[in-house]
Enzyme design. Structure first.
Site, PDB file in Angstrom:
ATOM      1  NE  ARG A 159       2.247  -4.838  11.206  1.00 49.92           N
ATOM      2  CZ  ARG A 159       4.032  -4.061  10.406  1.00 49.92           C
ATOM      3  NH1 ARG A 159       4.585  -4.809  10.745  1.00 49.92           N
ATOM      4  NH2 ARG A 159       3.705  -3.976   8.731  1.00 49.92           N
ATOM      5  NE  ARG A 165       8.286  -2.402   6.179  1.00 50.63           N
ATOM      6  CZ  ARG A 165       7.272  -2.301   6.228  1.00 50.63           C
ATOM      7  NH1 ARG A 165       6.543  -1.153   5.263  1.00 50.63           N
ATOM      8  NH2 ARG A 165       6.615  -3.041   7.466  1.00 50.63           N
ATOM      9  NE  ARG A 180       7.053  -0.116   9.911  1.00 53.26           N
ATOM     10  CZ  ARG A 180       5.695  -0.107   9.486  1.00 53.26           C
ATOM     11  NH1 ARG A 180       5.983   0.589   8.071  1.00 53.26           N
ATOM     12  NH2 ARG A 180       5.257  -0.446   9.603  1.00 53.26           N
ATOM     13  CE  LYS A 192      -2.099  -0.370   3.785  1.00 46.93           C
ATOM     14  NZ  LYS A 192      -1.374  -2.087   4.420  1.00 46.93           N
ATOM     15  NE  ARG A 213      -3.729  -0.647  10.481  1.00 44.45           N
ATOM     16  CZ  ARG A 213      -2.452  -0.661   9.731  1.00 44.45           C
ATOM     17  NH1 ARG A 213      -3.064   0.279   9.091  1.00 44.45           N
ATOM     18  NH2 ARG A 213      -1.722  -0.993  10.194  1.00 44.45           N
TER      19      ARG A 213
HETATM   20  P1  AP5 Z   1       4.969  -1.033   2.253  1.00 44.15           P
HETATM   21  O1  AP5 Z   1       4.784  -0.906   0.358  1.00 44.15           O
HETATM   22  O2  AP5 Z   1       4.977  -0.700   2.905  1.00 44.15           O
HETATM   23  O3  AP5 Z   1       3.713  -2.226   2.195  1.00 44.15           O
HETATM   24  P2  AP5 Z   1       2.236  -1.588   2.644  1.00 44.15           P
HETATM   25  O4  AP5 Z   1       1.012  -2.194   2.579  1.00 44.15           O
HETATM   26  O5  AP5 Z   1       3.009  -0.401   3.351  1.00 44.15           O
HETATM   27  O6  AP5 Z   1       3.013  -2.281   4.469  1.00 44.15           O
HETATM   28  P3  AP5 Z   1       3.140  -1.841   5.750  1.00 44.15           P
HETATM   29  O7  AP5 Z   1       3.649  -2.469   6.637  1.00 44.15           O
HETATM   30  O8  AP5 Z   1       3.671  -0.401   5.884  1.00 44.15           O
HETATM   31  O9  AP5 Z   1       1.488  -1.719   6.077  1.00 44.15           O
HETATM   32  P4  AP5 Z   1       0.633  -1.496   7.971  1.00 44.15           P
HETATM   33  O10 AP5 Z   1      -0.560  -1.964   7.185  1.00 44.15           O
HETATM   34  O11 AP5 Z   1       1.143  -2.131   8.632  1.00 44.15           O
HETATM   35  O12 AP5 Z   1       1.817  -0.876   8.310  1.00 44.15           O
HETATM   36  P5  AP5 Z   1       0.952   0.663   9.261  1.00 44.15           P
HETATM   37  O13 AP5 Z   1       3.004   1.806   9.309  1.00 44.15           O
HETATM   38  O14 AP5 Z   1       0.193   1.177   8.023  1.00 44.15           O
HETATM   39  O15 AP5 Z   1       6.053  -3.092   1.353  1.00 44.15           O
HETATM   40  C1  AP5 Z   1       5.997  -3.539   1.900  1.00 44.15           C
HETATM   41  C2  AP5 Z   1       7.789  -3.709   1.761  1.00 44.15           C
HETATM   42  O16 AP5 Z   1       7.545  -5.124   0.934  1.00 44.15           O
HETATM   43  C3  AP5 Z   1       9.536  -3.274   1.218  1.00 44.15           C
HETATM   44  O17 AP5 Z   1       9.948  -3.993   1.489  1.00 44.15           O
HETATM   45  C4  AP5 Z   1       8.659  -2.716  -0.454  1.00 44.15           C
HETATM   46  O18 AP5 Z   1       9.491  -2.401  -0.893  1.00 44.15           O
HETATM   47  C5  AP5 Z   1       8.250  -4.105  -0.784  1.00 44.15           C
HETATM   48  N1  AP5 Z   1       7.136  -4.151  -1.449  1.00 44.15           N
HETATM   49  C6  AP5 Z   1       6.335  -3.076  -1.669  1.00 44.15           C
HETATM   50  N2  AP5 Z   1       5.239  -3.829  -2.751  1.00 44.15           N
HETATM   51  C7  AP5 Z   1       5.987  -4.977  -3.573  1.00 44.15           C
HETATM   52  C8  AP5 Z   1       5.967  -5.620  -4.820  1.00 44.15           C
HETATM   53  N3  AP5 Z   1       4.584  -5.085  -5.180  1.00 44.15           N
HETATM   54  N4  AP5 Z   1       6.218  -6.302  -5.141  1.00 44.15           N
HETATM   55  C9  AP5 Z   1       7.575  -6.962  -4.197  1.00 44.15           C
HETATM   56  N5  AP5 Z   1       8.302  -5.958  -3.303  1.00 44.15           N
HETATM   57  C10 AP5 Z   1       7.124  -5.183  -2.830  1.00 44.15           C
HETATM   58  O19 AP5 Z   1       1.272   0.894  10.202  1.00 44.15           O
HETATM   59  C11 AP5 Z   1       2.427   0.841  11.338  1.00 44.15           C
HETATM   60  C12 AP5 Z   1       1.378   0.786  12.713  1.00 44.15           C
HETATM   61  O20 AP5 Z   1       1.191   2.377  12.951  1.00 44.15           O
HETATM   62  C13 AP5 Z   1       0.245  -0.250  12.892  1.00 44.15           C
HETATM   63  O21 AP5 Z   1       0.593  -2.071  13.226  1.00 44.15           O
HETATM   64  C14 AP5 Z   1      -0.756   0.247  14.056  1.00 44.15           C
HETATM   65  O22 AP5 Z   1       0.133  -0.091  15.060  1.00 44.15           O
HETATM   66  C15 AP5 Z   1      -0.639   2.186  13.717  1.00 44.15           C
HETATM   67  N6  AP5 Z   1      -2.013   2.473  13.106  1.00 44.15           N
HETATM   68  C16 AP5 Z   1      -1.239   2.648  11.364  1.00 44.15           C
HETATM   69  N7  AP5 Z   1      -2.820   3.212  11.536  1.00 44.15           N
HETATM   70  C17 AP5 Z   1      -3.304   2.747  12.353  1.00 44.15           C
HETATM   71  C18 AP5 Z   1      -4.889   2.504  12.245  1.00 44.15           C
HETATM   72  N8  AP5 Z   1      -5.802   3.516  11.265  1.00 44.15           N
HETATM   73  N9  AP5 Z   1      -5.163   2.878  13.758  1.00 44.15           N
HETATM   74  C19 AP5 Z   1      -5.046   1.595  14.237  1.00 44.15           C
HETATM   75  N10 AP5 Z   1      -3.565   1.838  14.301  1.00 44.15           N
HETATM   76  C20 AP5 Z   1      -2.773   2.395  13.416  1.00 44.15           C
END
Ligand code: AP5
Length: 218
Positions: free
Chosen positions: A171, A127, A160, A13, A88
């Site tokens: 997660r 990552r 991270r 995402k 979420r």
């Molecule tokens: P990446 O693009 O970073 O994936 P992502 O879907 O964004 O995954 P995240 O882990 O960042 O999402 P998340 O939802 O768990 O974390 P967030 O930061 O929102 O890609 C991942 C890896 O794959 C990278 O290395 C990339 O290079 C590689 N890649 C990407 N696309 C690829 C492809 N097509 N092919 C090959 N490789 C690829 O949240 C973190 C924490 O914050 C949560 O756990 C929670 O505690 C809190 N939080 C955030 N939002 C909320 C909310 N709305 N409510 C409550 N708590 C929240």
């Protein structure tokens, strides 16, 4: 174009948000990024959120929704925006709808990145993130030119804390229990569009761009 990107951790995402935001010139609003910046800055919000994030749990709804509602009031969202990682929970989705209704706003599309747990785990464990500019790499899929160094700004790359295996598993569990019900919520509203998050970055970007042009969203 007002978008929500929905999908499990590691679905890509954030990676797609960066390129879509550039192509369509609309802001990328990532609740994860906002929370991590608050942690880095030592803000009270960050201190409160960190305990949840480190365990892979969700930060309480009222905190996160408040952040997003305030962010959406900024003028740069007038042309559109990409919500990455929000909503979420069902409560966040309902509260977002309420807040948008008050401002006569709406969501145009929810892009659901369907991704297998195997791919998500492999991506998250590989990552690496730049300490300075926040750009994301992957040790195998999207490696930097020089190991451990950001191509864009020369910053140091790090893992991270919540990408450690045990936290990743939690997660994914939290996603299954609390976020997956949003698929049905947005399907019922006729807003959900499914894409395969397992595709290569550029292929997925092309698929999404075609969806937008077919639906005359951009
Ligand atoms: P990446 O693009 O970073 O994936 P992502 O879907 O964004 O995954 P995240 O882990 O960042 O999402 P998340 O939802 O768990 O974390 P967030 O930061 O929102 O890609 C991942 C890896 O794959 C990278 O290395 C990339 O290079 C590689 N890649 C990407 N696309 C690829 C492809 N097509 N092919 C090959 N490789 C690829 O949240 C973190 C924490 O914050 C949560 O756990 C929670 O505690 C809190 N939080 C955030 N939002 C909320 C909310 N709305 N409510 C409550 N708590 C929240």
């Amino acid at each position: 174009m007002n978008l929500i990107l929905l999908g499990p951790p590691g679905a890509g995402k954030g990676t797609q948000s960066v390129v879509l935001s550039k192509k369509y010139n609309i802001p990328h609003i990532s609740t994860g990024d906002i929370l991590r910046e608050s942690v880095k800055a030592g803000l009270p919000l960050g201190l409160e959120a960190k305990a949840f994030m480190d365990k892979g749990e969700l930060v309480p709804d009222e905190i996160v929704t408040g952040i997003v509602v305030e962010r959406l009031k900024k003028t740069d969202t007038k042309k559109g925006y990409i919500l990455d990682g929000f909503p979420r929970t069902l409560q966040q989705a309902v509260d977002l709808d309420e807040a948008l209704k008050k401002e006569s706003g709406r969501i145009d599309m929810v892009l659901y990145f369907e991704t297998s747990p195997k791919v998500a785990i492999e991506r998250l464990s590989g990552r690496r993130v730049c300490k300075k500019c926040g750009f994301n790499y992957h040790v195998k899929n999207i490696p930097p030119k020089k190991e451990g160094v950001c191509d864009k700004c020369g910053g140091v790359l790090f893992q991270r804390p919540d990408d450690k295996e045990e936290t990743v598993l939690n997660r994914l569990k939290v996603y299954e229990g609390q976020t997956k019900p949003l698929i049905e919520y947005y399907t019922k509203k006729g807003l959900l569009k499914k894409v395969s998050g397992d595709m290569m970055v550029e292929d997925l970007f092309n698929v999404i761009s075609k969806i937008f042009s077919d639906m005359k969203l951009a």
